[in-house]
Motif scaffolding. Structure first.
Motif, PDB file in Angstrom:
ATOM      1  N   ARG A 192      28.593  40.043  33.443  1.00 56.57           N
ATOM      2  CA  ARG A 192      30.034  40.261  33.508  1.00 56.57           C
ATOM      3  C   ARG A 192      30.330  41.243  34.625  1.00 56.57           C
ATOM      4  NH1 ARG A 192      33.259  38.964  28.903  1.00 56.57           N
ATOM      5  NH2 ARG A 192      32.020  37.986  27.289  1.00 56.57           N
ATOM      6  N   ARG A 193      31.533  41.132  35.197  1.00 56.36           N
ATOM      7  CA  ARG A 193      31.946  41.991  36.314  1.00 56.36           C
ATOM      8  C   ARG A 193      33.330  42.559  36.063  1.00 56.36           C
ATOM      9  NH1 ARG A 193      27.083  42.374  38.835  1.00 56.36           N
ATOM     10  NH2 ARG A 193      26.385  40.398  39.658  1.00 56.36           N
ATOM     11  N   PHE A 194      33.601  43.680  36.727  1.00 59.40           N
ATOM     12  CA  PHE A 194      34.934  44.281  36.669  1.00 59.40           C
ATOM     13  C   PHE A 194      35.817  43.606  37.711  1.00 59.40           C
ATOM     14  CE2 PHE A 194      32.100  47.762  35.278  1.00 59.40           C
ATOM     15  CZ  PHE A 194      32.672  48.047  34.048  1.00 59.40           C
ATOM     16  N   PRO A 228      39.384  43.655  29.198  1.00 62.09           N
ATOM     17  CA  PRO A 228      38.319  42.950  29.933  1.00 62.09           C
ATOM     18  C   PRO A 228      37.245  43.907  30.465  1.00 62.09           C
ATOM     19  CG  PRO A 228      40.492  42.253  30.707  1.00 62.09           C
ATOM     20  CD  PRO A 228      40.702  43.410  29.785  1.00 62.09           C
ATOM     21  N   PHE A 229      37.634  45.130  30.801  1.00 58.74           N
ATOM     22  CA  PHE A 229      36.671  46.117  31.281  1.00 58.74           C
ATOM     23  C   PHE A 229      35.760  46.561  30.135  1.00 58.74           C
ATOM     24  CE2 PHE A 229      38.957  47.990  35.272  1.00 58.74           C
ATOM     25  CZ  PHE A 229      39.237  46.724  35.717  1.00 58.74           C
ATOM     26  N   ARG A 230      36.309  46.644  28.917  1.00 57.86           N
ATOM     27  CA  ARG A 230      35.488  47.036  27.770  1.00 57.86           C
ATOM     28  C   ARG A 230      34.384  46.020  27.523  1.00 57.86           C
ATOM     29  NH1 ARG A 230      40.677  48.598  25.393  1.00 57.86           N
ATOM     30  NH2 ARG A 230      40.630  46.782  24.014  1.00 57.86           N
ATOM     31  N   ARG A 231      34.679  44.724  27.734  1.00 55.53           N
ATOM     32  CA  ARG A 231      33.645  43.691  27.553  1.00 55.53           C
ATOM     33  C   ARG A 231      32.501  43.890  28.552  1.00 55.53           C
ATOM     34  NH1 ARG A 231      37.362  43.368  24.363  1.00 55.53           N
ATOM     35  NH2 ARG A 231      36.007  44.988  23.583  1.00 55.53           N
ATOM     36  N   GLU A 248      35.227  56.862  39.545  1.00 52.40           N
ATOM     37  CA  GLU A 248      34.509  55.590  39.472  1.00 52.40           C
ATOM     38  C   GLU A 248      33.820  55.461  38.129  1.00 52.40           C
ATOM     39  OE1 GLU A 248      32.130  52.749  42.513  1.00 52.40           O
ATOM     40  OE2 GLU A 248      31.795  54.893  42.731  1.00 52.40           O
ATOM     41  N   GLY A 249      34.035  54.333  37.463  1.00 47.95           N
ATOM     42  CA  GLY A 249      33.430  54.065  36.169  1.00 47.95           C
ATOM     43  C   GLY A 249      32.234  53.141  36.304  1.00 47.95           C
ATOM     44  N   PHE A 250      31.144  53.525  35.659  1.00 52.19           N
ATOM     45  CA  PHE A 250      29.890  52.767  35.700  1.00 52.19           C
ATOM     46  C   PHE A 250      29.492  52.343  34.298  1.00 52.19           C
ATOM     47  CE2 PHE A 250      29.618  55.175  39.560  1.00 52.19           C
ATOM     48  CZ  PHE A 250      28.765  54.503  40.411  1.00 52.19           C
ATOM     49  N   THR A 251      28.897  51.168  34.179  1.00 48.17           N
ATOM     50  CA  THR A 251      28.203  50.821  32.942  1.00 48.17           C
ATOM     51  C   THR A 251      26.934  51.662  32.906  1.00 48.17           C
ATOM     52  OG1 THR A 251      26.809  49.078  33.891  1.00 48.17           O
ATOM     53  CG2 THR A 251      29.005  48.407  33.071  1.00 48.17           C
ATOM     54  N   VAL A 252      26.327  51.752  31.732  1.00 44.45           N
ATOM     55  CA  VAL A 252      25.060  52.476  31.613  1.00 44.45           C
ATOM     56  C   VAL A 252      24.032  51.858  32.562  1.00 44.45           C
ATOM     57  CG1 VAL A 252      23.148  52.999  30.045  1.00 44.45           C
ATOM     58  CG2 VAL A 252      25.520  53.240  29.258  1.00 44.45           C
ATOM     59  N   GLN A 253      23.942  50.518  32.576  1.00 37.09           N
ATOM     60  CA  GLN A 253      22.956  49.844  33.433  1.00 37.09           C
ATOM     61  C   GLN A 253      23.223  50.082  34.915  1.00 37.09           C
ATOM     62  OE1 GLN A 253      20.046  48.147  32.396  1.00 37.09           O
ATOM     63  NE2 GLN A 253      19.674  48.554  34.551  1.00 37.09           N
ATOM     64  N   ALA A 254      24.480  50.004  35.329  1.00 41.76           N
ATOM     65  CA  ALA A 254      24.798  50.227  36.741  1.00 41.76           C
ATOM     66  C   ALA A 254      24.445  51.654  37.160  1.00 41.76           C
ATOM     67  CB  ALA A 254      26.270  49.935  37.014  1.00 41.76           C
ATOM     68  N   MET A 255      24.673  52.630  36.269  1.00 43.73           N
ATOM     69  CA  MET A 255      24.312  54.012  36.612  1.00 43.73           C
ATOM     70  C   MET A 255      22.802  54.171  36.651  1.00 43.73           C
ATOM     71  SD  MET A 255      24.996  56.958  37.681  1.00 43.73           S
ATOM     72  CE  MET A 255      26.743  57.220  37.592  1.00 43.73           C
ATOM     73  N   LEU A 297      33.595  44.786  40.891  1.00 42.97           N
ATOM     74  CA  LEU A 297      32.386  44.085  40.458  1.00 42.97           C
ATOM     75  C   LEU A 297      31.519  44.910  39.515  1.00 42.97           C
ATOM     76  CD1 LEU A 297      31.222  42.012  43.551  1.00 42.97           C
ATOM     77  CD2 LEU A 297      32.537  41.259  41.586  1.00 42.97           C
ATOM     78  N   LYS A 298      30.618  45.748  40.052  1.00 44.64           N
ATOM     79  CA  LYS A 298      29.697  46.494  39.194  1.00 44.64           C
ATOM     80  C   LYS A 298      30.283  47.803  38.682  1.00 44.64           C
ATOM     81  CE  LYS A 298      25.362  44.657  40.917  1.00 44.64           C
ATOM     82  NZ  LYS A 298      24.015  44.988  41.356  1.00 44.64           N
ATOM     83  N   THR A 299      31.373  48.253  39.259  1.00 45.38           N
ATOM     84  CA  THR A 299      32.042  49.475  38.826  1.00 45.38           C
ATOM     85  C   THR A 299      33.545  49.221  38.790  1.00 45.38           C
ATOM     86  OG1 THR A 299      32.338  50.411  41.054  1.00 45.38           O
ATOM     87  CG2 THR A 299      30.261  50.927  39.919  1.00 45.38           C
ATOM     88  N   PHE A 300      34.264  50.194  38.266  1.00 47.10           N
ATOM     89  CA  PHE A 300      35.717  50.166  38.363  1.00 47.10           C
ATOM     90  C   PHE A 300      36.191  51.524  38.837  1.00 47.10           C
ATOM     91  CE2 PHE A 300      34.951  51.505  33.974  1.00 47.10           C
ATOM     92  CZ  PHE A 300      35.841  52.553  33.790  1.00 47.10           C
ATOM     93  N   GLN A 301      37.398  51.559  39.342  1.00 51.27           N
ATOM     94  CA  GLN A 301      37.969  52.795  39.854  1.00 51.27           C
ATOM     95  C   GLN A 301      39.248  53.109  39.097  1.00 51.27           C
ATOM     96  OE1 GLN A 301      38.444  51.740  43.978  1.00 51.27           O
ATOM     97  NE2 GLN A 301      36.282  52.032  44.426  1.00 51.27           N
TER      98      GLN A 301
END
Length: 165
Positions: A3-5, A24-27, A57-64, A124-128
């Protein structure tokens, strides 16, 4: 496929700094948290960075974790120290609450000058997270830069070019 932002969404920020993460960002955050299961609250990391960074900038755990691995592979020196400070030190790990909200700390609210609204922009991998006026100026700058490339320029032509390292 992961999934992507995506998208740009206006959210209300209350006086305590509480803001809802767009559904959608929560998913995406759930999918990017290896410890998340149904009934748990997903974790995320917010990076507020240095003074030149005009957004959070917001990261998923995996992206971080991917970012941390890339930083860990860097040689020690000034660049590594700077990216550690602006990405790791100036960050906050948190959970989304049961209502889908997070609480932005006072430092983040002050940095962005938030007062009632914020723009969430998917990348995509993050959000702002942006102040609406700063985001509008950023979008206008991007549009002007693209317009300078001439009529008929199709930005998608850069998609197949190899990455510059």
């Amino acid at each position: 496929m992961a999934r992507r932002f995506r998208g740009e969404i206006v959210q209300k920020v209350d006086g305590k700094g509480r803001v809802s993460i767009p559904a959608p960002f929560r998913r995406v955050l759930e999918a990017g948290d290896p410890d998340w299961t149904e009934g748990l609250r997903p974790e995320l990391i917010l990076v507020y960075g240095g003074q030149s960074q005009k957004f959070i900038e917001g990261f998923t755990v995996q992206a971080m974790e991917d970012m941390e691995d890339a930083i860990d592979a860097m040689p020690y020196g000034e660049d590594r120290s700077a990216i550690e400070m602006n990405t790791l030190t100036k960050s906050l790990q948190m959970n989304i609450d049961d209502t889908g909200r997070i609480i932005l700390n006072p430092m983040m609210i002050e940095k962005l000058g938030l007062n009632g609204e914020a723009i969430f922009a998917g990348t995509l991998k993050t959000f702002q997270i942006w102040h609406p006026d700063a985001y509008a100026a950023h979008v206008a700058d991007r549009e002007a830069a693209l317009s300078a490339r001439g009529d008929g320029y199709d930005l998608r032509q850069v998609l197949n070019k190899p990455r510059e390292v």
